[in-house]
Design a protein around this motif. Structure first.
Motif, short mmCIF file in Angstrom:
data_model
loop_
_atom_site.label_atom_id
_atom_site.label_comp_id
_atom_site.label_asym_id
_atom_site.label_seq_id
_atom_site.Cartn_x
_atom_site.Cartn_y
_atom_site.Cartn_z
N SER A 41 -5.70 -7.26 46.28
CA SER A 41 -4.62 -7.02 47.26
C SER A 41 -3.65 -8.19 47.30
O SER A 41 -2.44 -7.99 47.42
CB SER A 41 -5.20 -6.79 48.65
N GLN A 59 -3.31 -1.09 51.15
CA GLN A 59 -4.74 -0.77 51.32
C GLN A 59 -5.00 -0.17 52.69
O GLN A 59 -5.74 0.78 52.83
CB GLN A 59 -5.56 -2.05 51.12
N ASP A 80 -2.70 0.32 46.32
CA ASP A 80 -3.85 -0.53 46.59
C ASP A 80 -4.98 0.34 47.14
O ASP A 80 -4.94 0.75 48.30
CB ASP A 80 -3.46 -1.63 47.58
N GLU A 81 -5.95 0.62 46.30
CA GLU A 81 -7.08 1.49 46.65
C GLU A 81 -6.62 2.82 47.24
O GLU A 81 -6.94 3.16 48.38
CB GLU A 81 -8.03 0.78 47.62
MG LIG Z 1 -7.86 -5.27 48.73
#
Ligand SMILES: [Mg+2]
Ligand SMILES: Nc1ncnc2c1ncn2[C@@H]1O[C@H](COP(=O)(O)OP(=O)(O)OP(=O)(O)O)[C@@H](O)[C@H]1O
Lengths: 308, 268
Positions: free
Chosen positions: A45, A85, A161-162
């Motif tokens: 991140s 995220q 991010d994810e």
């Molecule tokens: Mg992360």
């Protein structure tokens, strides 16, 4: 002169004394899907935030779309899309309003944004929720809305991010399909993930990050060939007997990984290894033979399992 | 020409061309929650009816800023306007910033677009000014309707209330960036309540001994009250410049701190 969309050299991020990203190098080519794979706290991140021009780099150099994130932040951010995220949707607004105001943040006019809202709601299958308040949505729906939102400015580069953490398997597959379509339309993707299958499915190329550093880089298939054997034999033993069994496994495989609950034997041919073990009188309570995956690459490179 | 013009605009505003979108976001949210805005109109009016008209009818006349006898209602009304401008600005700005920053991640979302920290600071402060102006205007309409505004200068009480809102709103937002939990909001009351009670709000400064008078001059609400009172009575002297300077100074320092702190907290 490289025509890469993102060029990072010696890129470093420190928070006080703590180094979250430790002089990493990578390049993302136009049109590719580039992955960052790594466990919690690896620095994924932090890297995404630097690329997205919301976190100043500590040292090294970084160029995104040929721009300097530090001095040309607003211009850079106007040309990329970001899926953070943690969802940062506006919970005081409805689904459609979220897309509208986010488009306004980019300085787009309402008449430009309006048709895009309909397209994007179609794209992430949220048409039915158009006028619903955001806090009424399920986690997966919020995630899909966040992805729709990141596309409102028709970005050249999308940073995810994810993107699928917290989604059910079906929703993940829908999302992969959408991302695949974006890629076909020429959007460059940068994706972080904990999931091997996601990385294998989605990414043309990826880096494995661990403890702030890049420990491997390449196409998923190449990484497996490079760092692992063709097949893996997994054995599970009755509780308390793993150690005595391990003592008898010597020489059976090229490499062995001992996890708390099972033993992984790396071998070109899992079935013949299994017969050999059997011949030695080893009786696991359960065993699986499978092909090597990125998980195994990760295990070898970091000595740790990625998904705990 | 444009660049010439840009150079004379103060720095935070020059780099805040996108502040209007931050403002627009608030309009969008409150379009549906207009009752909340509406309720803000009532706070100063409640003060006016209870303390101004209720208590005022009982007390009768007092000595006004020009030395003449005025009704207590006319005397206390500008102070109530100033106080509610302060309260409104402080509570609005602290809650708002804290909630959006800590829980809602509103600013994180904005900052992933071309919007920057100065846009957020200017956009949020402008929003609270517009609300403040709305409250002050409705208060003045009621006051004028009841015949308590002594001078046409009274119209100036509206921009004065906006200035008060700016000063307290900016400082409130700055404080909010230092708050760690909801418990910290208790300190807001610890500060604003004494200000409300002791800033020559309910009686002229002259009732205090000289030492306490000096102390009162440190209260920003005192300067706010005097400013509004000067306008509603149309009685001016040089102290007016001082009152305005204090409030402008508070607003400027507050805005600068907000910008710095948001930068530190959000762009890590
Ligand atoms: Mg992360
Ligand atoms: N703002 C910050 N201040 C201090 N430390 C931070 C900050 N942000 C991240 N870190 C630290 O930097 C390290 C890397 O964090 P980062 O969020 O980049 O990891 P990650 O790979 O994204 O992990 P995850 O998979 O859990 O999301 C962590 O140890 C984290 O505690």
């Amino acid at each position: 002169m490289s025509d890469a969309l993102v060029i990072a050299h010696d890129l470093t991020k420190r928070f006080g004394d703590f180094t979250a990203v430790d002089s990493i190098d990578f390049e993302v080519q136009p049109g590719e899907a580039f992955g960052f794979l790594g466990p919690n706290g690896a620095g994924k991140s932090s890297t995404m935030r630097m690329i997205g021009a919301v976190s100043p780099i500590t040292s090294g150099s970084l160029s995104v779309l040929g721009l300097d994130p530090v001095t040309q932040g607003p211009e850079l951010r106007s040309r990329i899309g970001v899926v953070p995220q943690e969802d940062s949707l506006d919970v005081e607004l409805t689904v459609a309003e979220n897309l509208m105001i986010y488009g306004r943040y980019f300085g787009l006019t309402r008449s430009v944004i309006r048709p895009r809202i309909e397209e994007l709601l179609d794209f992430v299958q949220l048409n039915g929720k158009r006028d619903e308040k955001v806090d009424k949505l399920s986690g997966g729906m919020k995630r899909r809305l966040t992805i729709a939102r990141s596309l409102i400015n028709q970005p050249e580069l999308l940073i995810l991010d994810e993107p699928t953490t917290g989604l059910d398997p079906q929703a993940r597959h829908v999302l992969w399909d959408r991302l695949y379509r974006l890629k076909q339309d020429g959007v460059t993707l940068i994706v972080t993930t904990h999931y091997m299958d996601e990385a294998e499915q989605l990414c043309d190329r990826l880096v494995v990050m661990d403890q702030a550093r890049i420990v491997a880089e390449g196409a998923p298939a190449d990484l497996i060939v490079q760092h692992s054997t063709r097949e893996v034999l997994e054995m599970r033993f009755p509780p308390g007997t793993q150690e005595e069994n391990i003592a008898q496994l010597g020489g059976l495989a090229e490499r062995m990984e001992i996890l708390p609950d099972r033993v992984l034997l790396y071998t070109p041919d899992a079935d013949s290894t299994s017969s050999e073990a059997h011949a030695r009188g080893i009786r696991p309570v359960a065993q699986v033979s499978r092909r090597s995956s990125l998980e195994d690459v990760f295990l070898k490179l970091t000595g740790r399992s990625l998904v705990e | 020409m444009t660049s010439m013009l840009l150079r004379v605009i103060p720095l935070p505003f020059r780099s805040a061309q996108r502040a209007k979108y931050v403002f627009e976001r608030n309009v969008m949210v409150y379009r549906r929650a207009w009752m909340i805005i509406f309720s803000g109109v009532f706070e100063p009016l409640f003060y006016l009816f209870s303390i101004g008209i209720g208590l005022g009818g009982y007390i009768g006349d007092v000595t006004g800023p020009g030395g003449e006898l005025v009704s207590y209602t006319a005397f206390v009304a500008p102070a109530l306007l100033a106080s509610s401008a302060m309260n409104g600005a402080v509570f609005e700005s602290t809650m708002n910033i804290f909630f959006k920053m800590k829980y809602q991640k509103t600013y994180d979302a904005m900052l992933s677009t071309p919007i920057g920290v100065p846009d957020i600071a200017v956009g949020e402060i402008s929003w609270s000014l517009v609300r403040g102006a709305l409250y002050a205007a409705s208060f003045m309409v009621v006051m004028a309707g009841l015949g308590y505004v002594e001078s046409w200068w009274g119209l100036m009480a509206i921009p004065a209330a906006v200035l008060i809102g700016f000063a307290f709103g900016a400082v409130g937002m700055a404080c909010a960036t230092f708050m760690r939990s909801w418990q910290d909001f208790d300190y807001v009351t610890v500060v604003t309540l004494p200000l409300f009670l002791f800033s020559a709000t309910f009686y002229p400064l002259s009732v205090y001994p000289p030492a306490v008078q000096q102390l009162t001059r440190f209260s920003p609400l005192y300067h706010s009250v005097e400013l509004v009172r000067a306008f509603t009575f149309g009685v001016f002297d040089w102290s007016l410049v001082g009152h305005i300077a204090v409030l402008v100074g508070m607003g400027a320092v507050g805005t600068a701190v907000v910008g710095k702190r948001l930068h530190r907290l959000l762009l890590t």
